[in-house]
Scaffold this active site. Structure first.
Site, PDB file in Angstrom:
ATOM      1  N   TYR A   1      32.294  18.841  -2.072  1.00  0.00           N
ATOM      2  CA  TYR A   1      32.985  18.875  -3.461  1.00  0.00           C
ATOM      3  C   TYR A   1      33.276  17.668  -4.098  1.00  0.00           C
ATOM      4  O   TYR A   1      33.027  17.407  -5.433  1.00  0.00           O
ATOM      5  CB  TYR A   1      33.856  19.859  -3.269  1.00  0.00           C
ATOM      6  CG  TYR A   1      33.507  21.100  -3.008  1.00  0.00           C
ATOM      7  CD1 TYR A   1      33.459  22.328  -3.915  1.00  0.00           C
ATOM      8  CD2 TYR A   1      33.629  21.689  -1.555  1.00  0.00           C
ATOM      9  CE1 TYR A   1      32.813  23.546  -3.518  1.00  0.00           C
ATOM     10  CE2 TYR A   1      33.287  22.977  -1.198  1.00  0.00           C
ATOM     11  CZ  TYR A   1      32.851  23.949  -2.358  1.00  0.00           C
ATOM     12  OH  TYR A   1      32.459  25.339  -1.773  1.00  0.00           O
TER      13      TYR A   1
ATOM     14  N   ASN B   1      28.708  29.572 -10.928  1.00  0.00           N
ATOM     15  CA  ASN B   1      27.380  29.724 -10.846  1.00  0.00           C
ATOM     16  C   ASN B   1      26.617  31.072 -10.890  1.00  0.00           C
ATOM     17  O   ASN B   1      26.767  31.726  -9.764  1.00  0.00           O
ATOM     18  CB  ASN B   1      26.810  29.084  -9.876  1.00  0.00           C
ATOM     19  CG  ASN B   1      25.371  28.834  -9.513  1.00  0.00           C
ATOM     20  OD1 ASN B   1      24.630  28.884 -10.533  1.00  0.00           O
ATOM     21  ND2 ASN B   1      24.959  28.431  -8.340  1.00  0.00           N
TER      22      ASN B   1
ATOM     23  N   CYS C   1      24.290  26.266  -4.767  1.00  0.00           N
ATOM     24  CA  CYS C   1      25.592  26.018  -4.827  1.00  0.00           C
ATOM     25  C   CYS C   1      25.735  26.092  -3.163  1.00  0.00           C
ATOM     26  O   CYS C   1      26.855  25.793  -2.581  1.00  0.00           O
ATOM     27  CB  CYS C   1      26.330  26.792  -5.431  1.00  0.00           C
ATOM     28  SG  CYS C   1      26.075  28.685  -5.561  1.00  0.00           S
ATOM     29  N   HIS C   2      24.861  26.876  -2.479  1.00  0.00           N
ATOM     30  CA  HIS C   2      25.073  26.805  -1.036  1.00  0.00           C
ATOM     31  C   HIS C   2      25.242  25.455  -0.112  1.00  0.00           C
ATOM     32  O   HIS C   2      25.587  25.462   0.872  1.00  0.00           O
ATOM     33  CB  HIS C   2      24.067  27.719  -0.423  1.00  0.00           C
ATOM     34  CG  HIS C   2      22.791  27.514  -0.511  1.00  0.00           C
ATOM     35  ND1 HIS C   2      21.895  27.795  -1.690  1.00  0.00           N
ATOM     36  CD2 HIS C   2      21.863  26.741   0.446  1.00  0.00           C
ATOM     37  CE1 HIS C   2      20.777  27.339  -1.454  1.00  0.00           C
ATOM     38  NE2 HIS C   2      20.387  26.772  -0.522  1.00  0.00           N
TER      39      HIS C   2
ATOM     40  N   GLU D   1      17.157  26.413   5.220  1.00  0.00           N
ATOM     41  CA  GLU D   1      16.681  25.110   5.003  1.00  0.00           C
ATOM     42  C   GLU D   1      16.523  24.049   6.103  1.00  0.00           C
ATOM     43  O   GLU D   1      15.603  23.173   6.039  1.00  0.00           O
ATOM     44  CB  GLU D   1      17.378  24.630   3.837  1.00  0.00           C
ATOM     45  CG  GLU D   1      17.321  25.432   2.641  1.00  0.00           C
ATOM     46  CD  GLU D   1      18.147  24.834   1.420  1.00  0.00           C
ATOM     47  OE1 GLU D   1      18.784  23.893   1.363  1.00  0.00           O
ATOM     48  OE2 GLU D   1      18.162  25.806   0.324  1.00  0.00           O
TER      49      GLU D   1
END
Length: 169
Positions: A104, A128, A136-137, A163
């Site tokens: 963040y 979001n 945002c993950h 991912e």
């Protein structure tokens, strides 16, 4: 006109909401993507029209992403949502490469805000409306903890694992 449909995914049934657009492939700009039980997620409203075909391109891109055949999205987003600060944070999210994470505080720095603005950044990320496609993950706590995901920590872990697994392959 507001359109919607649902599609199956490894995260559960996704609710896709969009607006007609003359410039978007398939004719629909995505306004919201919500997962079941999402904090602040969209729900179907009176007057919306269900139209699966309007989201064919979006659905195809999402399925390819979940299958590991796509690392980014070419989806047009509906504009005009969010405050200026939120839009700056969301643009920073869009720039996070597939398979990587940022804190963040790093997002705060990227948008020119002081690192102390992490709470405001977290609030903007929580607003979001486009889970998965606006990644945002990929934002985690400085400690590496998977804090704060509107879709729940188990889905955040699922997306990050997807991912990292396909990036390594």
């Amino acid at each position: 006109m507001t359109l919607y449909t649902t599609i199956d995914s490894p995260l559960g049934e996704l609710l896709l909401v969009g607006e007609e657009s003359a410039t978007a492939e398939g004719g629909t700009a995505l306004a919201s993507l919500s997962v079941p039980g999402q904090k602040g997620g969209a729900s179907v409203e009176e007057g919306w029209s269900k139209d699966a075909q309007a989201f064919a391109t979006v659905a195809a891109e999402l399925h390819a992403y979940f299958e590991g055949r796509r690392t980014g999205f070419g989806i047009e987003y509906a504009t005009g949502r969010g405050t200026d600060f939120q839009r700056r944070v969301w643009r920073a999210l869009d720039a996070i490469p597939y398979g990587t994470t940022l804190s963040y505080g790093e997002i705060a720095e990227r948008i020119g805000a002081p690192r102390a603005a992490v709470r405001a950044v977290g609030t903007a990320i929580g607003a979001n409306p486009l889970l998965v496609v606006r990644p945002c993950h990929r934002v985690i706590a400085a400690s590496g903890a998977l804090s704060g995901y509107a879709g729940g920590p188990e889905r955040k872990r699922q997306l990050l694992d997807l991912e990292s697994g396909h990036r390594a392959a």
